[in-house]
Design an enzyme around this catalytic site. Structure first.
Site, short mmCIF file in Angstrom:
data_model
loop_
_atom_site.label_atom_id
_atom_site.label_comp_id
_atom_site.label_asym_id
_atom_site.label_seq_id
_atom_site.Cartn_x
_atom_site.Cartn_y
_atom_site.Cartn_z
N ASP A 183 -70.71 -16.72 20.40
CA ASP A 183 -72.04 -17.29 20.29
C ASP A 183 -71.87 -18.80 20.35
O ASP A 183 -71.04 -19.37 19.64
CB ASP A 183 -72.69 -16.86 18.97
CG ASP A 183 -74.20 -16.93 19.07
OD1 ASP A 183 -74.74 -16.52 20.11
OD2 ASP A 183 -74.85 -17.41 18.12
N SER B 259 -73.36 -11.23 28.40
CA SER B 259 -74.20 -11.09 29.59
C SER B 259 -74.02 -12.32 30.49
O SER B 259 -74.56 -12.40 31.58
CB SER B 259 -75.67 -10.99 29.17
OG SER B 259 -76.06 -12.17 28.51
N ASN B 260 -73.26 -13.30 30.00
CA ASN B 260 -73.15 -14.60 30.64
C ASN B 260 -71.85 -14.72 31.45
O ASN B 260 -70.75 -14.82 30.88
CB ASN B 260 -73.20 -15.67 29.54
CG ASN B 260 -73.22 -17.08 30.07
OD1 ASN B 260 -72.55 -17.39 31.04
ND2 ASN B 260 -73.98 -17.93 29.42
N GLU B 261 -71.98 -14.73 32.77
CA GLU B 261 -70.78 -14.75 33.63
C GLU B 261 -69.97 -16.04 33.48
O GLU B 261 -68.74 -16.03 33.58
CB GLU B 261 -71.19 -14.56 35.10
CG GLU B 261 -69.97 -14.31 35.95
CD GLU B 261 -70.25 -14.19 37.44
OE1 GLU B 261 -71.44 -14.24 37.81
OE2 GLU B 261 -69.28 -14.07 38.20
N GLY B 262 -70.67 -17.16 33.25
CA GLY B 262 -69.99 -18.45 33.09
C GLY B 262 -69.04 -18.44 31.90
O GLY B 262 -67.89 -18.90 31.99
N LYS B 263 -69.50 -17.87 30.81
CA LYS B 263 -68.64 -17.76 29.61
C LYS B 263 -67.41 -16.91 29.93
O LYS B 263 -66.29 -17.27 29.57
CB LYS B 263 -69.40 -17.03 28.49
CG LYS B 263 -70.40 -17.82 27.72
CD LYS B 263 -70.87 -16.91 26.59
CE LYS B 263 -71.89 -17.51 25.68
NZ LYS B 263 -72.28 -16.57 24.61
N ASP C 272 -74.59 -27.49 31.20
CA ASP C 272 -73.54 -28.35 31.77
C ASP C 272 -74.06 -29.56 32.56
O ASP C 272 -73.50 -30.66 32.44
CB ASP C 272 -72.57 -27.54 32.65
CG ASP C 272 -71.57 -26.75 31.81
OD1 ASP C 272 -71.42 -27.07 30.62
OD2 ASP C 272 -70.95 -25.82 32.35
P1 ITT Z 1 -74.36 -13.66 25.47
O1 ITT Z 1 -75.09 -13.81 24.16
O2 ITT Z 1 -74.67 -12.39 26.21
O3 ITT Z 1 -72.87 -13.89 25.34
P2 ITT Z 1 -75.89 -16.03 26.22
O4 ITT Z 1 -75.94 -16.85 27.47
O5 ITT Z 1 -77.18 -15.49 25.68
O6 ITT Z 1 -74.86 -14.85 26.47
P3 ITT Z 1 -75.53 -17.46 23.69
O7 ITT Z 1 -76.46 -16.55 22.98
O8 ITT Z 1 -74.25 -17.80 23.02
O9 ITT Z 1 -75.12 -16.86 25.13
O10 ITT Z 1 -76.32 -18.77 24.08
C1 ITT Z 1 -75.69 -19.92 24.40
C2 ITT Z 1 -76.58 -20.81 25.24
O11 ITT Z 1 -75.93 -22.07 25.36
C3 ITT Z 1 -76.77 -20.27 26.66
O12 ITT Z 1 -78.04 -20.64 27.16
C4 ITT Z 1 -75.67 -20.97 27.45
O13 ITT Z 1 -76.05 -21.17 28.80
C5 ITT Z 1 -75.52 -22.29 26.69
N1 ITT Z 1 -74.10 -22.68 26.70
C6 ITT Z 1 -73.09 -22.15 25.96
N2 ITT Z 1 -71.91 -22.66 26.31
C7 ITT Z 1 -72.16 -23.53 27.30
C8 ITT Z 1 -71.36 -24.35 28.12
O14 ITT Z 1 -70.04 -24.34 28.03
N3 ITT Z 1 -71.95 -25.10 29.02
C9 ITT Z 1 -73.30 -25.10 29.18
N4 ITT Z 1 -74.14 -24.34 28.47
C10 ITT Z 1 -73.57 -23.55 27.54
#
Ligand code: ITT
Length: 180
Positions: free
Chosen positions: A63, A6-10, A141
Site C-alpha cells: 500500500d 491491480s497495479n502493473e507499474g508496482k 510520477d
Molecule cells: P493495489 O492496491 O491493487 O496494489 P493501487 O494502484 O490501488 O493498487 P494503492 O492503493 O497502494 O495502489 O494506491 C497508491 C496510489 O499511489 C496509486 O494511485 C498509485 O498510482 C500511486 N503511487 C504509488 N506508488 C507510486 C509511484 O512509485 N509513483 C507514482 N505513483 C505512485
C-alpha cells in the site's frame, strides 16, 4: 512469491528489484476491497490478513501513497482514489500558488509467510513539480520531482535506485535472506 496488486507499474518495479536478490515475484493480478484505515500500515496489515483467508501460501501486497506537506499529508492513504478522480491535474490545481512544494512517497509492504504478516516501509522525499513532465513510470510520477527531474523522466532502473518501493522491498528481501 506472489505479489497481489491491480497495479502493473508496482509489479514491474518490484519484479526488477526482486531479481537483484534472486527472488522470483509473480503477479497475481487482483483488485481487492481495501479496508478503511488511517495509515498505510494499518491498511496494508488489514488487507494482508483479509487476503490470507483467501490465498494459498505466501504472498506480498503493498500500500503506497503520496503525502504533500502543504496539503497536510493529503492524499496519503487516499492516493489511489484521488488519482482515479482528480488525478495529477487536480493535485497541480490544489498546489497552484503554493510555494512549499515538499512531498514524499511512502510504501508499506506486507508479507504473509503462511502464518504471520510482516511489515516493511520505505520513503522518498521530493517536491511537487509546477507542471507534469515525462512519459515513464505510472501514477503520480509525472508530478514528483527528485533532484530536478520527475520520476516519469527516469528509467525504471534509476527510479528503483531511490524509490520508496525499493526501500520497502529491499528490507523484505534482506529479511528473507537473513532468515534462511
Ligand atoms: P493495489 O492496491 O491493487 O496494489 P493501487 O494502484 O490501488 O493498487 P494503492 O492503493 O497502494 O495502489 O494506491 C497508491 C496510489 O499511489 C496509486 O494511485 C498509485 O498510482 C500511486 N503511487 C504509488 N506508488 C507510486 C509511484 O512509485 N509513483 C507514482 N505513483 C505512485
Amino acid at each position: 512469491m506472489y505479489f497481489i496488486t491491480s497495479n502493473e507499474g508496482k509489479f514491474r518495479e518490484a519484479k526488477e528489484l526482486a531479481a537483484k536478490y534472486s527472488v522470483e515475484v509473480k503477479w497475481l493480478k487482483m483488485e481487492y476491497i481495501e479496508p478503511q484505515g488511517n495509515s498505510l500500515e494499518e491498511i496494508a496489515k488489514l488487507s494482508a490478513e483479509m487476503l490470507a483467508e483467501k490465498v494459498d501460501g505466501d504472498f506480498v501486497i503493498e500500500d503506497s501513497g503520496l503525502f504533500v506537506e502543504a496539503l497536510k499529508g493529503f492524499p496519503g492513504p487516499y492516493s489511489s482514489y484521488v488519482f482515479k478522480t482528480i488525478g495529477n491535474e487536480g493535485i497541480l490545481k490544489l498546489m497552484k500558488g503554493e510555494e512549499n512544494r515538499k512531498a514524499y512517497f511512502k510504501a508499506v509492504v506486507a508479507y504473509f509467510d503462511g502464518k504471520d504478516v510482516h511489515i516493511f516501509t520505505g520513503m522518498v522525499s521530493g517536491e511537487i513539480a509546477r507542471e507534469a513532465r515525462g512519459a515513464g513510470g505510472f501514477g503520480y510520477d509525472p508530478i514528483f520531482l527528485y533532484n530536478g527531474r520527475t520520476f516519469a523522466e527516469m528509467e525504471t532502473e534509476e527510479k528503483n535506485r531511490v524509490s520508496h518501493r525499493r526501500r520497502a522491498f529491499e528490507k523484505l528481501f534482506m529479511w528473507l535472506k537473513e532468515k534462511d
